[in-house]
Design an enzyme around this catalytic site. Sequence first.
Site, mmCIF file in Angstrom:
data_model
loop_
_atom_site.group_PDB
_atom_site.id
_atom_site.type_symbol
_atom_site.label_atom_id
_atom_site.label_comp_id
_atom_site.label_asym_id
_atom_site.label_seq_id
_atom_site.Cartn_x
_atom_site.Cartn_y
_atom_site.Cartn_z
ATOM 1 N N ASP A 1 43.010 -7.747 -12.368
ATOM 2 C CA ASP A 1 43.406 -9.023 -12.943
ATOM 3 C C ASP A 1 42.310 -9.556 -13.862
ATOM 4 O O ASP A 1 41.120 -9.459 -13.549
ATOM 5 C CB ASP A 1 43.687 -10.018 -11.808
ATOM 6 C CG ASP A 1 44.474 -11.220 -12.270
ATOM 7 O OD1 ASP A 1 45.537 -11.038 -12.874
ATOM 8 O OD2 ASP A 1 44.026 -12.359 -12.010
ATOM 9 N N GLU B 1 44.922 -5.813 -16.834
ATOM 10 C CA GLU B 1 45.655 -7.052 -17.117
ATOM 11 C C GLU B 1 44.947 -7.724 -18.277
ATOM 12 O O GLU B 1 43.878 -8.322 -18.112
ATOM 13 C CB GLU B 1 45.678 -7.944 -15.873
ATOM 14 C CG GLU B 1 46.591 -9.165 -15.999
ATOM 15 C CD GLU B 1 45.896 -10.363 -16.606
ATOM 16 O OE1 GLU B 1 46.112 -10.622 -17.810
ATOM 17 O OE2 GLU B 1 45.142 -11.031 -15.902
ATOM 18 N N ASP C 1 52.835 -14.580 -11.956
ATOM 19 C CA ASP C 1 52.469 -15.881 -12.518
ATOM 20 C C ASP C 1 53.528 -16.443 -13.460
ATOM 21 O O ASP C 1 53.363 -17.557 -13.971
ATOM 22 C CB ASP C 1 51.140 -15.770 -13.286
ATOM 23 C CG ASP C 1 49.937 -15.811 -12.368
ATOM 24 O OD1 ASP C 1 50.042 -16.358 -11.258
ATOM 25 O OD2 ASP C 1 48.870 -15.289 -12.766
#
Length: 502
Positions: free
Chosen positions: A294, A341, A394
Amino acid sequence: MKRGTGILLHISSLPNHYGIGTFGNSAYEFVDFLRDTHQGYWQILPLGPTTYGDSPYQSPSSFAINPYLIDLDLLKENGLLSLEEYHHLDFGDEKNQVDFIKVRAAKDYLFQLAFQRKSLLPQWELSHFQESHQGWLSDYAFYNAYQNHVHNGNWMEWDSLIRTRNADAMLAFEENHKEELEFQVFLQFIAYKQWTLLKQYANANEIQIIGDIPIYAAANSTDTWSQAFSGIFQLSDSMQPKNVAGCPPDYFSVDGQYWGNTVYDWEKNKETGYQWWLERIHHGLSIYDWLRIDHFRGFESYWEIPYGSPSAAFGVWRKGPGMDFIDTIKNTLGKVQIIAEDLGLLTEEVHDFLKESGFPGMKVLSFAFDSDSTNPYLPHHYDKNCVVYTGTHDNDTILGWFDTANAQKQNFAVEYFRLTEEEGYHWGLIRGALSSTAFLAIIPMQDYLGLTSESRMNTPSTVGGNNWRWKLSDSHAYLALKERIASLVKLYSREAEKRDSL
């Protein structure tokens, strides 16, 4: 890389009679569903323990597994529980949401019962587990035991001797709390064993697990406490963060995101040969097949916010470790299967960094309609080395996005993908993802089911509410889609392997 596809569904979102998805029977049934629909991947969120806010991206450990994902029926099969001890307990009444407070209360009670019967376990397995994970396990057990003892989750406010890891003080605590330390080890042993068996079953069915780690460790974590004197985190002499992590104002928030994680001292990390990071990535790739990192762009440059600032808008950009870090990973660990990401504010430097790393980045279709045909998230701009998503944990669901998008965005999406109400807008975007040139397409389960905003997993820059709580009430809804999903996967040549037709 061979074209493939998978489904994003966290363990906690699996159907279960006892409040939260687990490593039990419903997980094995889901693997069977993935196999039968020719998927090759199952993407999950971080497996780490969760605390305040229930976010798996703010875990007290980068190495431990959330014990609340332990399956009770499997404990019963091991002789550690009886059905009478747990079938009547209150795990929460909401079918499609996890009640974390009730789940913790019930499972904490049951885990203590199971622990009292630990002698039924093969002791050589437990000893082997402790030896294999001694690099992080003892610190994690101590951290949790002491935290429970003083009822304070912030290690920066602990007694100074423990906070500064005084050897005599820690030894004295260990001698007086041996059972609590053994209990923490016991929970990790059970969690790891159940997860390992599930992953082995997935791999045997040609399903690869895509795991996930946040770039930053939580400020209140075993990681920052155990590494406080190594210098790899930016901590003051009084053990307070000097600077913390976040994002500048962007698509998600006009004020930016103030995450609060202590940022790294990258020069010190480099001096150590990035040892802690190498251990973290090696560990991640030992329990997953692929690792999604991430906020990967933070390795090129990251947003640094002075500790205590009123918002993330007060931060500044700092240079990250760049390709020196990536080269060290590859030279030390060899071939690594990492997904970067790379969402958010992207500069030319970030694009060049991602390309040089060789790792596939991410494309999110719900970002594709904010401008015009030059939008890089539109499929006609993709190369093969990327992973396309209709949305992530998200994002709102596809149908939720349509409900809130303005008419211009809606019309653009309808025209681009030739969407129709008859097919279903969500199916049209799924078709768009699967037909793209991206080597891998990942579809959240909520989008396959055509769910609305009430079923989104997380809303960035918010804490509590319905974040991280969504779960399936049962498997009937997705099993009913088996033939339709399998047909689309085959149509766009994304089968994991040639299998008998349904």
